[in-house]
Design a protein around this motif. Sequence first.
Motif, PDB file in Angstrom:
ATOM      1  N   ALA A 120       0.897  -1.183   0.179  1.00 47.42           N
ATOM      2  CA  ALA A 120       0.018   0.001  -0.114  1.00 47.42           C
ATOM      3  C   ALA A 120       0.742   1.058   0.028  1.00 47.42           C
ATOM      4  O   ALA A 120       0.739   2.323  -0.766  1.00 47.42           O
ATOM      5  CB  ALA A 120      -0.824   0.063   1.370  1.00 47.42           C
ATOM      6  N   LEU A 121       2.048   1.208   0.677  1.00 54.84           N
ATOM      7  CA  LEU A 121       2.827   2.528   0.833  1.00 54.84           C
ATOM      8  C   LEU A 121       3.420   2.659  -0.622  1.00 54.84           C
ATOM      9  O   LEU A 121       3.665   3.981  -0.919  1.00 54.84           O
ATOM     10  CB  LEU A 121       3.919   2.182   1.841  1.00 54.84           C
ATOM     11  N   THR A 122       3.532   1.644  -1.484  1.00 50.36           N
ATOM     12  CA  THR A 122       4.246   2.001  -2.704  1.00 50.36           C
ATOM     13  C   THR A 122       3.341   2.565  -3.555  1.00 50.36           C
ATOM     14  O   THR A 122       3.708   2.952  -4.737  1.00 50.36           O
ATOM     15  CB  THR A 122       4.944   0.815  -3.059  1.00 50.36           C
ATOM     16  N   THR A 123       1.945   2.522  -3.294  1.00 56.51           N
ATOM     17  CA  THR A 123       1.036   2.950  -4.340  1.00 56.51           C
ATOM     18  C   THR A 123       0.828   4.477  -3.956  1.00 56.51           C
ATOM     19  O   THR A 123      -0.076   5.090  -4.897  1.00 56.51           O
ATOM     20  CB  THR A 123      -0.209   2.156  -4.223  1.00 56.51           C
ATOM     21  N   LEU A 124       1.303   4.992  -2.891  1.00 56.78           N
ATOM     22  CA  LEU A 124       0.970   6.168  -2.598  1.00 56.78           C
ATOM     23  C   LEU A 124       1.936   7.268  -3.416  1.00 56.78           C
ATOM     24  O   LEU A 124       2.982   6.778  -3.992  1.00 56.78           O
ATOM     25  CB  LEU A 124       1.264   6.697  -0.940  1.00 56.78           C
ATOM     26  N   ASN A 125       1.709   8.616  -3.529  1.00 53.07           N
ATOM     27  CA  ASN A 125       2.387   9.388  -4.171  1.00 53.07           C
ATOM     28  C   ASN A 125       3.785   9.561  -3.452  1.00 53.07           C
ATOM     29  O   ASN A 125       3.913   9.321  -2.514  1.00 53.07           O
ATOM     30  CB  ASN A 125       1.710  10.556  -4.608  1.00 53.07           C
ATOM     31  N   GLU A 126       4.561  10.011  -4.274  1.00 55.22           N
ATOM     32  CA  GLU A 126       6.017  10.275  -3.923  1.00 55.22           C
ATOM     33  C   GLU A 126       6.099  11.032  -2.480  1.00 55.22           C
ATOM     34  O   GLU A 126       7.023  10.697  -1.588  1.00 55.22           O
ATOM     35  CB  GLU A 126       7.021  10.874  -4.837  1.00 55.22           C
ATOM     36  N   PRO A 159      -1.048  18.478   8.659  1.00 57.90           N
ATOM     37  CA  PRO A 159      -2.376  18.147   7.816  1.00 57.90           C
ATOM     38  C   PRO A 159      -1.989  17.070   6.464  1.00 57.90           C
ATOM     39  O   PRO A 159      -2.742  16.076   6.261  1.00 57.90           O
ATOM     40  CB  PRO A 159      -2.923  19.451   7.123  1.00 57.90           C
ATOM     41  N   THR A 160      -0.871  17.356   6.082  1.00 55.28           N
ATOM     42  CA  THR A 160      -0.377  16.432   5.040  1.00 55.28           C
ATOM     43  C   THR A 160      -0.221  14.940   5.328  1.00 55.28           C
ATOM     44  O   THR A 160      -0.594  13.968   4.893  1.00 55.28           O
ATOM     45  CB  THR A 160       0.933  16.637   4.287  1.00 55.28           C
ATOM     46  N   ARG A 161       0.598  14.965   6.556  1.00 53.40           N
ATOM     47  CA  ARG A 161       0.675  13.750   7.229  1.00 53.40           C
ATOM     48  C   ARG A 161      -0.638  12.945   7.553  1.00 53.40           C
ATOM     49  O   ARG A 161      -0.700  11.909   7.418  1.00 53.40           O
ATOM     50  CB  ARG A 161       1.487  13.814   8.585  1.00 53.40           C
ATOM     51  N   SER A 162      -1.663  13.838   7.970  1.00 54.59           N
ATOM     52  CA  SER A 162      -2.979  13.016   8.267  1.00 54.59           C
ATOM     53  C   SER A 162      -3.494  12.565   7.291  1.00 54.59           C
ATOM     54  O   SER A 162      -4.177  11.566   7.064  1.00 54.59           O
ATOM     55  CB  SER A 162      -3.945  14.248   9.040  1.00 54.59           C
ATOM     56  N   ARG A 163      -3.440  13.422   6.217  1.00 57.89           N
ATOM     57  CA  ARG A 163      -4.006  12.993   4.669  1.00 57.89           C
ATOM     58  C   ARG A 163      -3.543  11.675   4.165  1.00 57.89           C
ATOM     59  O   ARG A 163      -4.011  10.642   3.860  1.00 57.89           O
ATOM     60  CB  ARG A 163      -4.093  14.041   3.683  1.00 57.89           C
ATOM     61  N   CYS A 164      -2.133  11.782   4.277  1.00 56.93           N
ATOM     62  CA  CYS A 164      -1.320  10.431   3.848  1.00 56.93           C
ATOM     63  C   CYS A 164      -1.696   9.167   4.358  1.00 56.93           C
ATOM     64  O   CYS A 164      -1.675   8.170   4.050  1.00 56.93           O
ATOM     65  CB  CYS A 164       0.223  10.850   3.920  1.00 56.93           C
ATOM     66  N   ALA A 166      -4.229   8.570   6.180  1.00 55.71           N
ATOM     67  CA  ALA A 166      -5.816   8.255   5.919  1.00 55.71           C
ATOM     68  C   ALA A 166      -5.717   7.215   4.551  1.00 55.71           C
ATOM     69  O   ALA A 166      -6.355   6.459   4.619  1.00 55.71           O
ATOM     70  CB  ALA A 166      -6.675   9.265   5.890  1.00 55.71           C
ATOM     71  N   GLU A 167      -5.126   7.978   3.659  1.00 53.44           N
ATOM     72  CA  GLU A 167      -5.079   7.058   2.370  1.00 53.44           C
ATOM     73  C   GLU A 167      -4.296   5.926   2.389  1.00 53.44           C
ATOM     74  O   GLU A 167      -4.783   4.877   1.797  1.00 53.44           O
ATOM     75  CB  GLU A 167      -4.148   8.063   1.336  1.00 53.44           C
ATOM     76  N   LEU A 168      -3.341   5.811   3.289  1.00 50.66           N
ATOM     77  CA  LEU A 168      -2.530   4.455   3.478  1.00 50.66           C
ATOM     78  C   LEU A 168      -3.465   3.492   4.064  1.00 50.66           C
ATOM     79  O   LEU A 168      -3.511   2.172   3.758  1.00 50.66           O
ATOM     80  CB  LEU A 168      -1.306   4.642   4.399  1.00 50.66           C
ATOM     81  N   ARG A 169      -4.315   3.842   5.230  1.00 52.41           N
ATOM     82  CA  ARG A 169      -5.099   2.983   5.799  1.00 52.41           C
ATOM     83  C   ARG A 169      -6.044   2.403   4.793  1.00 52.41           C
ATOM     84  O   ARG A 169      -6.538   1.330   5.027  1.00 52.41           O
ATOM     85  CB  ARG A 169      -5.808   3.961   6.998  1.00 52.41           C
ATOM     86  N   ARG A 170      -6.788   3.298   3.910  1.00 50.12           N
ATOM     87  CA  ARG A 170      -7.714   2.802   2.975  1.00 50.12           C
ATOM     88  C   ARG A 170      -7.078   1.769   2.037  1.00 50.12           C
ATOM     89  O   ARG A 170      -7.657   0.823   1.957  1.00 50.12           O
ATOM     90  CB  ARG A 170      -8.363   4.196   2.277  1.00 50.12           C
ATOM     91  N   LYS A 171      -5.931   2.012   1.550  1.00 53.90           N
ATOM     92  CA  LYS A 171      -5.163   1.367   0.638  1.00 53.90           C
ATOM     93  C   LYS A 171      -4.891  -0.132   1.364  1.00 53.90           C
ATOM     94  O   LYS A 171      -5.048  -1.026   0.802  1.00 53.90           O
ATOM     95  CB  LYS A 171      -4.168   1.949  -0.049  1.00 53.90           C
ATOM     96  N   VAL A 172      -4.371  -0.141   2.517  1.00 52.10           N
ATOM     97  CA  VAL A 172      -4.289  -1.440   3.354  1.00 52.10           C
ATOM     98  C   VAL A 172      -5.659  -2.086   3.766  1.00 52.10           C
ATOM     99  O   VAL A 172      -5.401  -3.402   3.492  1.00 52.10           O
ATOM    100  CB  VAL A 172      -3.474  -1.163   4.727  1.00 52.10           C
ATOM    101  N   GLU A 173      -6.680  -1.346   4.030  1.00 50.43           N
ATOM    102  CA  GLU A 173      -7.762  -2.169   4.106  1.00 50.43           C
ATOM    103  C   GLU A 173      -8.171  -2.660   2.823  1.00 50.43           C
ATOM    104  O   GLU A 173      -9.090  -3.872   2.585  1.00 50.43           O
ATOM    105  CB  GLU A 173      -9.040  -1.262   4.716  1.00 50.43           C
ATOM    106  N   GLY A 174      -8.021  -2.123   1.626  1.00 49.47           N
ATOM    107  CA  GLY A 174      -8.523  -2.615   0.540  1.00 49.47           C
ATOM    108  C   GLY A 174      -7.715  -4.054   0.001  1.00 49.47           C
ATOM    109  O   GLY A 174      -8.164  -4.483  -1.249  1.00 49.47           O
ATOM    110  N   LEU A 175      -6.604  -3.964   0.488  1.00 48.76           N
ATOM    111  CA  LEU A 175      -5.723  -5.258   0.204  1.00 48.76           C
ATOM    112  C   LEU A 175      -6.139  -6.493   0.956  1.00 48.76           C
ATOM    113  O   LEU A 175      -5.526  -7.491   0.510  1.00 48.76           O
ATOM    114  CB  LEU A 175      -4.410  -5.030   0.163  1.00 48.76           C
ATOM    115  N   ARG A 176      -7.235  -6.537   1.885  1.00 50.57           N
ATOM    116  CA  ARG A 176      -7.580  -7.550   2.525  1.00 50.57           C
ATOM    117  C   ARG A 176      -8.250  -8.489   1.673  1.00 50.57           C
ATOM    118  O   ARG A 176      -8.927  -8.402   0.916  1.00 50.57           O
ATOM    119  CB  ARG A 176      -8.342  -7.285   3.595  1.00 50.57           C
TER     120      ARG A 176
END
Length: 176
Positions: A120-126, A159-164, A166-176
Amino acid sequence: MDSNTEVLVGWRSGSHGWDALVERYSRLVWSVPRSFRLSHADAADVYQCTWLCLAEHLTRIRRPEGLGLWLVRTATRQSIAVVRARGREVPLDLWEPESPLPAPDEVAVTTDRQRRLWTALTTLNERCQRLLRIAAHSPELSYAQVAETLGIKVGTVGPTRSRCLAELRRKVEGLR
């Protein structure tokens, strides 16, 4: 008091010579391992080994007047052997794991979670990848230091850290 020669001759003939030798040299023999700062148990072992060596070699003592020196040398050799042996020993607790080994199913679950997290981390933006890696590996850095490293404004780090996250959490849950 009898001379060493008389004591040795008496011991060889079966009289009470041994007790006289032990009484005469006990403190001397005991002082040697203690001078090596051996533990009480190790010093007692050296003490006993020294007397055992004497018992084994008593018939070979040619100069009874040098018996004290012989005992000191023997106790010294024994003490050095103990010191060397202790230097090679590794305490058992260094070989034991700090905590019990996890069960195989726990290892599998942990490995699966880690795999999903890194995928999931590797799918996030740089920008998010860099920010989350800095947060994970250098939590002691201040927001100002993180902002300088990433080339962003200090007020946007939180705020950027919080958004990142949240995005990581969504992607990890999507990989279940």
